[in-house]
Write a protein that holds these residues in place. Structure first.
Motif, PDB file in Angstrom:
ATOM      1  N   GLN A 189      -3.268  12.039   9.946  1.00  0.00           N
ATOM      2  CA  GLN A 189      -2.950  12.410  11.429  1.00  0.00           C
ATOM      3  C   GLN A 189      -2.694  11.102  12.254  1.00  0.00           C
ATOM      4  OE1 GLN A 189      -5.681  15.298  11.851  1.00  0.00           O
ATOM      5  NE2 GLN A 189      -4.807  17.021  11.692  1.00  0.00           N
ATOM      6  N   ASP A 190      -3.491  10.074  11.975  1.00  0.00           N
ATOM      7  CA  ASP A 190      -4.107   8.675  12.417  1.00  0.00           C
ATOM      8  C   ASP A 190      -2.400   7.598  12.190  1.00  0.00           C
ATOM      9  OD1 ASP A 190      -5.182   6.692  14.315  1.00  0.00           O
ATOM     10  OD2 ASP A 190      -5.422   5.487  12.168  1.00  0.00           O
ATOM     11  N   HIS A 191      -1.574   8.307  10.533  1.00  0.00           N
ATOM     12  CA  HIS A 191      -1.243   7.039  10.690  1.00  0.00           C
ATOM     13  C   HIS A 191      -0.213   7.973   8.779  1.00  0.00           C
ATOM     14  CE1 HIS A 191      -4.613   5.582   8.860  1.00  0.00           C
ATOM     15  NE2 HIS A 191      -3.763   5.465   7.035  1.00  0.00           N
ATOM     16  N   PHE A 199       5.677   2.167   3.612  1.00  0.00           N
ATOM     17  CA  PHE A 199       5.231   0.684   3.680  1.00  0.00           C
ATOM     18  C   PHE A 199       3.753   0.987   3.899  1.00  0.00           C
ATOM     19  CE2 PHE A 199       5.438   1.394   8.017  1.00  0.00           C
ATOM     20  CZ  PHE A 199       5.097   0.984   8.527  1.00  0.00           C
ATOM     21  N   SER A 200       2.994   1.871   3.864  1.00  0.00           N
ATOM     22  CA  SER A 200       1.946   2.630   3.215  1.00  0.00           C
ATOM     23  C   SER A 200       0.248   1.632   2.779  1.00  0.00           C
ATOM     24  CB  SER A 200       1.104   3.858   3.363  1.00  0.00           C
ATOM     25  OG  SER A 200       1.959   4.142   2.072  1.00  0.00           O
ATOM     26  N   ASN A 201       1.110   0.749   1.772  1.00  0.00           N
ATOM     27  CA  ASN A 201       0.125   0.134   0.339  1.00  0.00           C
ATOM     28  C   ASN A 201       0.370  -1.299   1.773  1.00  0.00           C
ATOM     29  OD1 ASN A 201       3.010  -0.288   0.456  1.00  0.00           O
ATOM     30  ND2 ASN A 201       2.892  -1.044  -1.305  1.00  0.00           N
ATOM     31  N   PHE A 202       0.457  -1.797   2.838  1.00  0.00           N
ATOM     32  CA  PHE A 202       0.711  -2.883   3.506  1.00  0.00           C
ATOM     33  C   PHE A 202      -0.016  -2.125   5.231  1.00  0.00           C
ATOM     34  CE2 PHE A 202       3.870  -4.233   0.776  1.00  0.00           C
ATOM     35  CZ  PHE A 202       3.192  -5.729   0.363  1.00  0.00           C
ATOM     36  N   TYR A 203      -0.004  -1.450   5.134  1.00  0.00           N
ATOM     37  CA  TYR A 203      -0.149  -0.540   6.363  1.00  0.00           C
ATOM     38  C   TYR A 203      -1.870  -0.266   6.548  1.00  0.00           C
ATOM     39  CZ  TYR A 203      -1.232   0.895  11.422  1.00  0.00           C
ATOM     40  OH  TYR A 203      -1.342   1.026  12.814  1.00  0.00           O
ATOM     41  N   LYS A 204      -3.062  -0.077   7.073  1.00  0.00           N
ATOM     42  CA  LYS A 204      -4.416   0.279   6.615  1.00  0.00           C
ATOM     43  C   LYS A 204      -4.264   0.726   5.252  1.00  0.00           C
ATOM     44  CE  LYS A 204      -5.409   2.104  11.563  1.00  0.00           C
ATOM     45  NZ  LYS A 204      -5.366   2.387  12.374  1.00  0.00           N
ATOM     46  N   VAL A 277      -4.906  -5.201  -4.261  1.00  0.00           N
ATOM     47  CA  VAL A 277      -4.797  -5.291  -5.514  1.00  0.00           C
ATOM     48  C   VAL A 277      -4.271  -4.173  -5.957  1.00  0.00           C
ATOM     49  CG1 VAL A 277      -5.335  -5.801  -7.914  1.00  0.00           C
ATOM     50  CG2 VAL A 277      -6.518  -7.238  -6.154  1.00  0.00           C
ATOM     51  N   TYR A 278      -4.519  -3.150  -6.318  1.00  0.00           N
ATOM     52  CA  TYR A 278      -4.183  -1.832  -6.933  1.00  0.00           C
ATOM     53  C   TYR A 278      -3.052  -1.279  -6.309  1.00  0.00           C
ATOM     54  CZ  TYR A 278      -4.349   2.578  -9.674  1.00  0.00           C
ATOM     55  OH  TYR A 278      -4.039   3.452 -10.156  1.00  0.00           O
ATOM     56  N   VAL A 279      -2.498  -1.646  -4.937  1.00  0.00           N
ATOM     57  CA  VAL A 279      -1.366  -0.862  -4.393  1.00  0.00           C
ATOM     58  C   VAL A 279      -0.607  -1.641  -3.923  1.00  0.00           C
ATOM     59  CG1 VAL A 279      -3.298   1.069  -3.441  1.00  0.00           C
ATOM     60  CG2 VAL A 279      -2.750  -0.472  -2.228  1.00  0.00           C
ATOM     61  N   LYS A 280      -0.838  -3.488  -4.344  1.00  0.00           N
ATOM     62  CA  LYS A 280       0.125  -3.607  -4.118  1.00  0.00           C
ATOM     63  C   LYS A 280       1.124  -4.344  -4.296  1.00  0.00           C
ATOM     64  CE  LYS A 280      -1.283  -5.380   0.494  1.00  0.00           C
ATOM     65  NZ  LYS A 280      -2.607  -4.400   0.393  1.00  0.00           N
ATOM     66  N   PRO A 281       2.413  -3.958  -4.658  1.00  0.00           N
ATOM     67  CA  PRO A 281       4.178  -4.628  -5.122  1.00  0.00           C
ATOM     68  C   PRO A 281       3.776  -5.659  -6.188  1.00  0.00           C
ATOM     69  CG  PRO A 281       4.370  -5.120  -2.911  1.00  0.00           C
ATOM     70  CD  PRO A 281       3.197  -3.728  -2.889  1.00  0.00           C
ATOM     71  N   TYR A 282       2.924  -6.268  -5.420  1.00  0.00           N
ATOM     72  CA  TYR A 282       3.554  -7.954  -6.076  1.00  0.00           C
ATOM     73  C   TYR A 282       2.568  -7.628  -7.261  1.00  0.00           C
ATOM     74  CZ  TYR A 282       0.330  -8.807  -2.503  1.00  0.00           C
ATOM     75  OH  TYR A 282      -0.495  -8.669  -0.907  1.00  0.00           O
TER      76      TYR A 282
END
Length: 463
Positions: A189-191, A199-204, A277-282
């Motif tokens: 509900q927040d984001h 881009f949820s793997n970069f925002y919160k 680590v786990y959710v970052k694309p790089y």
């Protein structure tokens, strides 16, 4: 949703009255939402050019993911378990490592995604090269359609799942354990918009809405950048190969550097392992890059490769041993008397295990596709997997919501043991396929048909 049978009868009658042969645009658009037609499409056999081995890999991967999330969500809903102490012993067992490490199934999905993107891109562009004598390979219109096709494939079902979880979840369950709102719901509900715009793997990321959708976010980000590798693969294969190796190296180096400061794993999500680590694309792009290489080799060889017995035996032995090692080596740390891995050990494992897994799965796919996979090829190419494969996206999106509702609505404590685990898993899997079928038939198929219809109309206008 319009009643499909009545819709088809109405259009057929109107077409006879008006002498409609080729079909009006409005009629064709409406027929895209025909449930009967979409059902036939889901149940039909695959085309001759389909890579049938990929169907089996996809289905086995989603089976594995549902199993892993059944345990993961059960562990997070600890109030529903009657034997919380015993779950620690279960997690320390050797066989449990296959469930703990079910995250490798997501890397298999990355391999499949990269393979299909490269295979179909190279196939279509090669024909265009032949027709235009090497001219007009790149066009802005083609690039826009390339991205639009992906969005039409992902967005409808993804947005429906976001609405189900964010808006309707509080009304799906009841009972003494049911929480109308919880942390996960509040996060959405927040984001929720961070998921909607990929881009949820970069925002919160540490409070990600619907955290299992990290795969879709990463996959779309890889898809956005894929033309930077695909065009070189088409025109300058050596350059394309270098870029693929570079992407794998980026994953290995970035993961090593980050893990040296975090030292986490799937059982120890603290210290920033999940969000850093786990959710970052790089840290995940290597498997997608290996998949693109697989797609290139399948296209360039046209499935006409024959390995002699010795290299074939060595390749299969190395691949199967690698798969077994990366899954079960964690038992040395997780066993009752196991010692916590050092930062260096964790970094090396996390950095190398996923590319190694991707290459091993790619070997199985490649050799099976060229006809040297033996009984494994026969199993992965099993015809029922064709229809089951088409429901995978719906199952992936909805099964955690189903498991969440079931666990939090439970009125009795669950005593976890091997039998109850299998019972819950099979029930979750079957029900997930049921609701996944509805999502695909009612949402994805109509928009997929609209995408195809639009492409046909644009092609006719351009000719």
């Amino acid at each position: 949703m319009v009643d499909s049978t009545g819709l088809q009868v109405l259009i057929i009658r109107s077409s006879r009255v008006q002498g409609w042969r080729g079909g009006s645009l409005a009629g064709e658009v409406l027929l895209c939402f025909s449930f009967l037609r979409n059902l036939r499409r889901l149940l039909c056999e695959g085309s001759a050019d389909m890579l049938f081995t990929l169907n089996g890999v996809r289905v086995m991967s989603i089976f594995w993911i549902v199993l892993g999330n059944t345990i993961s969500l059960l562990n997070k809903t600890s109030s529903v378990m009657a034997n919380n102490v015993d779950t620690v012993k279960i997690a320390q067992s050797f066989w449990m490592q296959a469930i703990i490490n079910s995250t490798f199934a997501a890397d298999s999905f990355f391999v499949l995604s990269g393979c299909l993107v490269a295979y179909h891109f190279l196939h279509s562009k090669t024909h265009k090269l032949l027709k235009t004598n090497g001219k007009r390979v790149f066009s802005l219109r083609g690039l826009v359609l390339f991205y639009f096709h992906r969005l039409m494939r992902l967005l409808p079902c993804f947005y429906v799942a976001i609405v189900l979880y964010t808006v309707l979840l509080p009304y799906m369950g009841q009972g003494p354990r049911w929480k109308g709102t919880d942390k996960g719901l509040q996060q959405c509900q927040d984001h929720w918009w961070a998921n909607a715009f990929f881009f949820s793997n970069f925002y919160k990321a540490d409070d990600m809405c619907m955290p299992w959708t990290y795969y879709l976010v990463n996959d779309f980000q890889f898809y956005l950048l894929s033309p930077l590798v695909l065009y070189p693969l088409l025109l300058k294969p050596l350059l394309g190969g270098f870029l693929i190796v570079l992407l794998v190296a980026i994953q290995i180096v970035s993961t090593c550097l980050l893990m040296n400061n975090i030292n986490g794993n799937m059982l120890n999500m603290e210290e920033g392992y999940f969000d850093e680590v786990y959710v970052k694309p790089y840290c995940r792009v290597g498997a997608f890059a290996v998949g693109m290489a697989l797609g290139y080799f399948l296209h360039s060889t046209e499935h006409r490769v024959y390995f002699r017995k010795l290299p074939l035996f060595l390749g299969w032995t190395l691949s199967l041993c690698t798969i077994g090692t990366v899954v079960y080596v964690t038992h040395t740390e997780n066993q009752p008397d196991g010692q916590r891995w050092t930062r260096l050990q964790s970094a090396v494992y996390e950095a190398l295990s996923r590319p190694a897994w991707a290459m091993s799965v790619s070997w199985i796919i490649f050799t099976s596709t060229v006809g040297q996979g033996g009984f494994i090829n026969s199993f992965l190419s099993w015809s029922p997997f064709v229809a089951m494969c088409r429901l995978t996206y719906g199952v992936y999106l909805l099964h955690p919501i189903l498991i969440t509702v079931v666990l939090n609505s439970s009125r009795f404590p669950i005593y976890l043991h091997f039998g109850s685990l299998i019972y819950m898993y099979v029930a979750n899997l079957v029900c997930s396929y049921g609701i996944g079928f509805l999502l695909i038939a009612l949402v994805e198929c109509p928009f997929t048909k609209l995408d195809i219809l639009m492409r046909v109309k644009l092609k006719k206008k351009s000719t």
